[in-house]
Motif scaffolding. Structure first.
Motif, PDB file in Angstrom:
ATOM      1  N   LYS A 111       0.811  -1.221   0.000  1.00  0.00           N
ATOM      2  CA  LYS A 111       0.000   0.000   0.000  1.00  0.00           C
ATOM      3  C   LYS A 111       0.844   1.271   0.000  1.00  0.00           C
ATOM      4  N   GLY A 112       2.145   1.152  -0.157  1.00  0.00           N
ATOM      5  CA  GLY A 112       3.000   2.333  -0.216  1.00  0.00           C
ATOM      6  C   GLY A 112       2.962   2.959  -1.590  1.00  0.00           C
ATOM      7  N   GLY A 113       3.843   3.900  -1.813  1.00  0.00           N
ATOM      8  CA  GLY A 113       3.930   4.566  -3.105  1.00  0.00           C
ATOM      9  C   GLY A 113       3.988   6.069  -2.941  1.00  0.00           C
ATOM     10  N   ASP A 114       4.080   6.752  -4.060  1.00  0.00           N
ATOM     11  CA  ASP A 114       4.168   8.215  -4.062  1.00  0.00           C
ATOM     12  C   ASP A 114       2.896   8.766  -4.694  1.00  0.00           C
ATOM     13  N   PHE A 115       2.073   9.428  -3.894  1.00  0.00           N
ATOM     14  CA  PHE A 115       0.795   9.965  -4.350  1.00  0.00           C
ATOM     15  C   PHE A 115       0.783  11.492  -4.324  1.00  0.00           C
ATOM     16  N   ARG A 116       1.976  12.093  -4.236  1.00  0.00           N
ATOM     17  CA  ARG A 116       2.059  13.555  -4.240  1.00  0.00           C
ATOM     18  C   ARG A 116       1.837  14.071  -5.663  1.00  0.00           C
ATOM     19  N   ASP A 117       1.107  15.146  -5.771  1.00  0.00           N
ATOM     20  CA  ASP A 117       0.823  15.778  -7.050  1.00  0.00           C
ATOM     21  C   ASP A 117       1.542  17.126  -7.048  1.00  0.00           C
ATOM     22  N   PHE A 118       2.758  17.153  -7.612  1.00  0.00           N
ATOM     23  CA  PHE A 118       3.563  18.366  -7.539  1.00  0.00           C
ATOM     24  C   PHE A 118       2.979  19.521  -8.343  1.00  0.00           C
ATOM     25  N   ALA A 119       2.191  19.242  -9.360  1.00  0.00           N
ATOM     26  CA  ALA A 119       1.506  20.330 -10.076  1.00  0.00           C
ATOM     27  C   ALA A 119       0.502  21.007  -9.132  1.00  0.00           C
ATOM     28  N   GLN A 120      -0.230  20.217  -8.354  1.00  0.00           N
ATOM     29  CA  GLN A 120      -1.181  20.756  -7.382  1.00  0.00           C
ATOM     30  C   GLN A 120      -0.445  21.545  -6.299  1.00  0.00           C
ATOM     31  N   ILE A 121       0.667  21.016  -5.817  1.00  0.00           N
ATOM     32  CA  ILE A 121       1.471  21.688  -4.784  1.00  0.00           C
ATOM     33  C   ILE A 121       1.972  23.029  -5.302  1.00  0.00           C
ATOM     34  N   GLU A 122       2.500  23.035  -6.518  1.00  0.00           N
ATOM     35  CA  GLU A 122       3.037  24.271  -7.091  1.00  0.00           C
ATOM     36  C   GLU A 122       1.939  25.297  -7.345  1.00  0.00           C
ATOM     37  N   GLU A 123       0.769  24.844  -7.772  1.00  0.00           N
ATOM     38  CA  GLU A 123      -0.351  25.770  -8.004  1.00  0.00           C
ATOM     39  C   GLU A 123      -0.764  26.423  -6.687  1.00  0.00           C
ATOM     40  N   TRP A 124      -0.859  25.635  -5.621  1.00  0.00           N
ATOM     41  CA  TRP A 124      -1.228  26.163  -4.309  1.00  0.00           C
ATOM     42  C   TRP A 124      -0.197  27.164  -3.818  1.00  0.00           C
ATOM     43  N   ALA A 125       1.071  26.811  -3.909  1.00  0.00           N
ATOM     44  CA  ALA A 125       2.140  27.722  -3.469  1.00  0.00           C
ATOM     45  C   ALA A 125       2.136  29.005  -4.301  1.00  0.00           C
ATOM     46  N   GLY A 126       1.850  28.889  -5.587  1.00  0.00           N
ATOM     47  CA  GLY A 126       1.762  30.065  -6.446  1.00  0.00           C
ATOM     48  C   GLY A 126       0.666  31.009  -6.000  1.00  0.00           C
ATOM     49  N   ARG A 127      -0.472  30.455  -5.600  1.00  0.00           N
ATOM     50  CA  ARG A 127      -1.574  31.299  -5.088  1.00  0.00           C
ATOM     51  C   ARG A 127      -1.137  32.056  -3.839  1.00  0.00           C
ATOM     52  N   ILE A 128      -0.406  31.376  -2.950  1.00  0.00           N
ATOM     53  CA  ILE A 128       0.102  32.036  -1.748  1.00  0.00           C
ATOM     54  C   ILE A 128       1.041  33.167  -2.155  1.00  0.00           C
ATOM     55  N   GLY A 129       1.963  32.869  -3.052  1.00  0.00           N
ATOM     56  CA  GLY A 129       2.912  33.881  -3.500  1.00  0.00           C
ATOM     57  C   GLY A 129       2.221  35.092  -4.111  1.00  0.00           C
ATOM     58  N   ARG A 130       1.232  34.858  -4.950  1.00  0.00           N
ATOM     59  CA  ARG A 130       0.511  35.967  -5.577  1.00  0.00           C
ATOM     60  C   ARG A 130      -0.282  36.770  -4.542  1.00  0.00           C
ATOM     61  N   GLU A 131      -0.848  36.077  -3.560  1.00  0.00           N
ATOM     62  CA  GLU A 131      -1.572  36.795  -2.504  1.00  0.00           C
ATOM     63  C   GLU A 131      -0.617  37.695  -1.723  1.00  0.00           C
ATOM     64  N   LEU A 132       0.565  37.178  -1.409  1.00  0.00           N
ATOM     65  CA  LEU A 132       1.516  37.959  -0.623  1.00  0.00           C
ATOM     66  C   LEU A 132       2.140  39.106  -1.412  1.00  0.00           C
ATOM     67  N   THR A 133       2.325  38.923  -2.708  1.00  0.00           N
ATOM     68  CA  THR A 133       2.948  39.976  -3.512  1.00  0.00           C
ATOM     69  C   THR A 133       1.927  40.920  -4.135  1.00  0.00           C
ATOM     70  N   GLY A 134       0.647  40.551  -4.055  1.00  0.00           N
ATOM     71  CA  GLY A 134      -0.388  41.396  -4.635  1.00  0.00           C
ATOM     72  C   GLY A 134      -0.471  41.316  -6.152  1.00  0.00           C
ATOM     73  N   LYS A 135       0.108  40.264  -6.736  1.00  0.00           N
ATOM     74  CA  LYS A 135       0.102  40.115  -8.199  1.00  0.00           C
ATOM     75  C   LYS A 135      -1.192  39.509  -8.692  1.00  0.00           C
TER      76      LYS A 135
END
Length: 165
Positions: A141-165
Motif C-alpha cells: 500500500k506504499g507509493g508516491d501519491f504527491r501531485d507536484f503540479a497541485q502543490i506548485e499551483e497552491w504555493a503560487g496562489r500564496i505567492g501571488r496573494e503575498l505579492t499582490g500580483k
C-alpha cells in the motif's frame, strides 16, 4: 507587502520535507524570500512576514514536530499570514477532491486564524521509519501519491496573494 516567508515542516520520512521544499521554490519564483526549515529548528518567527506550516499525517494526527511548532509559536503565528498543509493519503484521493483537515489541524486553523489548509497526497517508500509504515509497505500500500503540479499551483496562489500580483 510581506517579503520573507518561513516554510516550516514536520516530516518523519522526508516526503513532507520535499513538499515544503517545492513550496519554498515556488515562493522564491514569485519574488519572495522563502526559507524552508524543519519545524524543531525554528527558534523565533521575528524575521518572517508570513508562515507556511506543513505536517505529515500519521494515524489521523499531524506529525509531532508540526504540532509542537504551532503550539510553541502560537503567539507569533496569530500576528502573521499563515497557511497550513498536510500530506498523507496513500491513494489518489487528495488529487481528486478536497480533504478537510484532521481535527487537531482544524483546531489549530481556528485558533491561529490560518488563511487556508490543503491536504496533499503522501509518499511512503521502502525503508520508511516505523513499524506501521513498514507494514503498510509490506502489504503493497506504499507509493508516491504527491501531485507536484497541485502543490506548485497552491504555493503560487500564496505567492501571488503575498505579492499582490
Amino acid at each position: 507587502m510581506p517579503t520573507s516567508v518561513l516554510v516550516a515542516y514536520g516530516s518523519t520520512n522526508g516526503s513532507t520535507a520535499e513538499i515544503a521544499e517545492a513550496v519554498g521554490e515556488v515562493l522564491r519564483k514569485e519574488g519572495l524570500t522563502a526559507e524552508v526549515r524543519p519545524a524543531p529548528s525554528v527558534a523565533s518567527l521575528a524575521s518572517y512576514d508570513a508562515v507556511v506550516v506543513g505536517g505529515g499525517l500519521y494515524a489521523g494526527r499531524w506529525q509531532k514536530d508540526a504540532r509542537r511548532f504551532v503550539r510553541r509559536h502560537r503567539g507569533e503565528l496569530v500576528e502573521r499570514p499563515l497557511w497550513l498543509f498536510s500530506s498523507g493519503p496513500l491513494d489518489a484521493s487528495a488529487s481528486e477532491r478536497d480533504i478537510p483537515p484532521v481535527p487537531g489541524v482544524k483546531k489549530a486553523m481556528d485558533r491561529l486564524d490560518a488563511r487556508e489548509h490543503i491536504t496533499f497526497g503522501g509518499c511512503l517508500r521502502e525503508g520508511a521509519k516505523g513499524w506501521v509504515a513498514r507494514m503498510i509497505i509490506r502489504n503493497g500500500k506504499g507509493g508516491d501519491f504527491r501531485d507536484f503540479a497541485q502543490i506548485e499551483e497552491w504555493a503560487g496562489r500564496i505567492g501571488r496573494e503575498l505579492t499582490g500580483k
